[in-house]
Design a protein around this motif. Structure first.
Motif, PDB file in Angstrom:
ATOM      1  N   ASN A 131     -32.632 -43.890  21.268  1.00 40.48           N
ATOM      2  CA  ASN A 131     -32.292 -45.293  21.048  1.00 40.48           C
ATOM      3  C   ASN A 131     -33.297 -46.146  21.827  1.00 40.48           C
ATOM      4  OD1 ASN A 131     -31.165 -47.740  20.471  1.00 40.48           O
ATOM      5  ND2 ASN A 131     -29.329 -47.457  21.736  1.00 40.48           N
TER       6      ASN A 131
ATOM      7  N   THR B 119     -32.662 -49.590  24.054  1.00 42.39           N
ATOM      8  CA  THR B 119     -32.082 -49.743  25.391  1.00 42.39           C
ATOM      9  C   THR B 119     -33.129 -49.694  26.493  1.00 42.39           C
ATOM     10  OG1 THR B 119     -31.671 -47.369  25.666  1.00 42.39           O
ATOM     11  CG2 THR B 119     -29.926 -48.686  24.640  1.00 42.39           C
TER      12      THR B 119
ATOM     13  N   ARG C  22     -21.887 -44.020  22.061  1.00 39.71           N
ATOM     14  CA  ARG C  22     -22.341 -44.330  23.411  1.00 39.71           C
ATOM     15  C   ARG C  22     -21.368 -45.296  24.081  1.00 39.71           C
ATOM     16  NH1 ARG C  22     -27.257 -43.287  20.702  1.00 39.71           N
ATOM     17  NH2 ARG C  22     -28.913 -42.423  22.050  1.00 39.71           N
TER      18      ARG C  22
ATOM     19  N   THR D 117     -24.519 -49.725  26.890  1.00 43.37           N
ATOM     20  CA  THR D 117     -25.965 -49.641  26.692  1.00 43.37           C
ATOM     21  C   THR D 117     -26.714 -49.365  27.987  1.00 43.37           C
ATOM     22  OG1 THR D 117     -26.171 -52.045  26.969  1.00 43.37           O
ATOM     23  CG2 THR D 117     -25.870 -51.208  24.721  1.00 43.37           C
ATOM     24  N   ARG D 118     -26.014 -49.373  29.103  1.00 44.94           N
ATOM     25  CA  ARG D 118     -26.646 -49.134  30.394  1.00 44.94           C
ATOM     26  C   ARG D 118     -26.382 -47.701  30.843  1.00 44.94           C
ATOM     27  NH1 ARG D 118     -25.357 -53.914  34.532  1.00 44.94           N
ATOM     28  NH2 ARG D 118     -27.078 -52.830  35.593  1.00 44.94           N
TER      29      ARG D 118
END
Length: 329
Positions: free
Chosen positions: A103, A106, A151, A154-155
């Motif tokens: 991804n 990110t 997920r 996003t961190r």
């Protein structure tokens, strides 16, 4: 990769270093021939490697056995992704299906690899390594079936922010501690091309983690030539009243072998097996340069342990077997 000691109920008995007989083990030391490929009751499968070949580099596996089926999530280097395969015997595997891919949006997940998967409270839970810009982080995802993953944010769930972690945290292994009501993670930290040592962190939700103040909890032993450079990429198993750790030890950054240790609390006073390294490169074979990243399952009274093997630039997955439950420390 704490002062309260829990009595260990395992019959730990000292044994000498033993070479494993058979067509897939080398002769013993001292005979002017290559050293044994396994020790401590372990033997490599004659069917090795069990995964790789036309798939390209396959590495750093984790497994669950559900019913009569083994499910293996592995790092698939050509796809920069985590893939899933299944097997009835642990040797012959289905075609891979990518279940979690990169991804780039990110900024830390250009390459996805090195997962661990557990099933807890009705969900499959995966912690994985995301890599980008010469650094590594650990992320968290959940799934209802082990195939379609979401997920959780996003961190990263874990980032390198301690001096010993340098630029990378990776290779998570997670257990849920029922008594404490916490997830416990053992992870590797340090350099990007093979980290240096193993730390621990705890979490209530799997996403927000508190690192152990005494990290790293497992360091290389400078007195052991085979692991003096670094120790990484462990699997930790709750076993009776203690913990087993399977781990990689590095002589130098290019040469690795597999060891096992035990601890009563999973943090302190790790005792290494007297037969370490239990898995060693095979002279002239597919795993001639290094054996890496073990993952073991106790299955029907014997241990099955999958591992990475490398020869030159080719890395594949092999299997080793230990007949009997007692690893005999």
């Amino acid at each position: 990769m704490a002062a309260n000691r829990i009595p260990c109920m395992l019959p730990w008995l000292a044994v000498p270093l033993l070479a494993i007989a058979g067509p897939f083990a080398g002769p013993t030391r001292g005979q002017g021939t290559p050293p044994a490929e396994a020790a401590g009751g372990w033997a490599k499968s004659p069917g090795n490697p069990v995964l790789g070949g036309d798939l390209g580099t396959c590495f750093d596996v984790c497994l669950l056995k559900e019913g009569d089926t083994f499910r293996m999530w592995f790092s698939w280097r050509p796809r920069k992704s985590v893939a899933l395969v299944e097997s009835k015997d642990g040797v012959n595997w289905s075609a891979p299906t990518i279940v979690l891919g990169p991804n780039p949006e990110t900024g830390w997940e250009d390459d996805i690899n090195r997962p661990v998967v557990i099933k807890h409270e009705g969900l499959y839970r995966m912690w994985y390594t995301g890599q980008a810009r010469g650094k590594s982080w650990i992320g968290y995802a959940t799934s209802g079936d082990g195939k379609a993953w979401k997920r959780e944010g996003t961190r990263p769930a874990l980032s390198a922010d301690q001096p010993w972690e340098k630029v990378a945290v990776m290779c998570p292994h997670v257990l849920f501690d029922d008594r404490a009501g916490l997830y416990r993670m053992w992870y590797s930290g340090g350099e990007q091309h093979e980290p240096d040592a193993i730390g621990q962190a705890t979490s209530k939700d799997g996403l927000t983690w508190a690192k152990h103040e005494g990290n790293p909890v497992f360091r290389p032993d400078p007195g052991l030539a085979w692991e003096k450079n670094r120790v990484t990429a462990c699997q930790v198993i709750r076993r009776d009243e203690g913990y087993l750790m399977f781990y990689i030890g590095f002589r130098d950054v290019e040469h690795a072998q597999v060891g096992v240790a035990r601890s009563k609390d999973g943090l302190n006073e790790w005792k290494r097996h007297p037969a370490n390294p239990i898995l060693r490169p095979g002279a002239g074979r597919w795993d001639a340069d290094a054996v890496y990243k073990p993952f073991a399952i106790l299955d029907g009274g014997r241990w099955l342990l999958w591992y990475n093997g490398r020869r030159g630039g080719v890395e594949q997955i092999g299997l080793a077997i230990h007949e009997g439950e007692d690893l005999v420390f």
